[in-house]
Design a protein around this motif. Structure first.
Motif, PDB file in Angstrom:
ATOM      1  N   THR A  42      38.073  31.904  41.162  1.00  0.00           N
ATOM      2  CA  THR A  42      36.478  31.942  40.712  1.00  0.00           C
ATOM      3  C   THR A  42      35.499  33.445  41.228  1.00  0.00           C
ATOM      4  N   PRO A  43      35.199  34.072  41.477  1.00  0.00           N
ATOM      5  CA  PRO A  43      34.587  34.830  42.236  1.00  0.00           C
ATOM      6  C   PRO A  43      33.639  34.365  43.632  1.00  0.00           C
ATOM      7  N   ASP A  44      33.189  32.778  43.699  1.00  0.00           N
ATOM      8  CA  ASP A  44      32.851  32.320  44.519  1.00  0.00           C
ATOM      9  C   ASP A  44      34.272  32.186  45.694  1.00  0.00           C
ATOM     10  N   ASN A  45      35.199  31.225  44.939  1.00  0.00           N
ATOM     11  CA  ASN A  45      35.977  30.868  45.981  1.00  0.00           C
ATOM     12  C   ASN A  45      37.545  32.104  45.931  1.00  0.00           C
ATOM     13  N   ASP A  46      37.388  33.228  44.926  1.00  0.00           N
ATOM     14  CA  ASP A  46      37.942  33.931  45.484  1.00  0.00           C
ATOM     15  C   ASP A  46      37.489  35.039  45.651  1.00  0.00           C
ATOM     16  N   PRO A  47      36.980  35.975  46.079  1.00  0.00           N
ATOM     17  CA  PRO A  47      35.937  37.251  45.470  1.00  0.00           C
ATOM     18  C   PRO A  47      36.569  38.412  45.723  1.00  0.00           C
ATOM     19  N   TYR A  48      38.072  38.814  46.093  1.00  0.00           N
ATOM     20  CA  TYR A  48      38.728  39.731  45.812  1.00  0.00           C
ATOM     21  C   TYR A  48      39.983  40.029  45.292  1.00  0.00           C
ATOM     22  N   GLY A  49      39.787  39.028  44.329  1.00  0.00           N
ATOM     23  CA  GLY A  49      41.147  37.832  43.409  1.00  0.00           C
ATOM     24  C   GLY A  49      42.241  38.846  44.272  1.00  0.00           C
ATOM     25  N   CYS A  51      43.716  35.891  45.458  1.00  0.00           N
ATOM     26  CA  CYS A  51      44.409  34.508  45.867  1.00  0.00           C
ATOM     27  C   CYS A  51      44.969  34.350  46.605  1.00  0.00           C
TER      28      CYS A  51
END
Length: 57
Positions: A42-49, A51
């Motif tokens: 999610t944007p909360d745990n992977d803010p830059y996409g 992974c």
């Protein structure tokens, strides 16, 4: 961290802080299993996409 390595623990080396290792083998196994099973970026745990970083709480 590659998604393949995260899911399969193959093709790399798992490194854990001494404080994690101090939790004991059962806890370390559970943590590794939880990380491998994680599949909800999610944007909360992977803010830059990318992974490439996940927070385990």
């Amino acid at each position: 961290m590659s998604e393949r390595f995260r899911k399969l623990q193959s093709g790399g080396t798992i490194v854990a802080a001494p404080s994690v290792m101090d939790l004991g083998p059962h806890a370390v196994h559970e943590i590794i299993s939880d990380v491998a099973a994680f599949d909800v970026a999610t944007p909360d745990n992977d803010p830059y996409g990318e992974c490439d970083f996940h927070i385990v709480t």
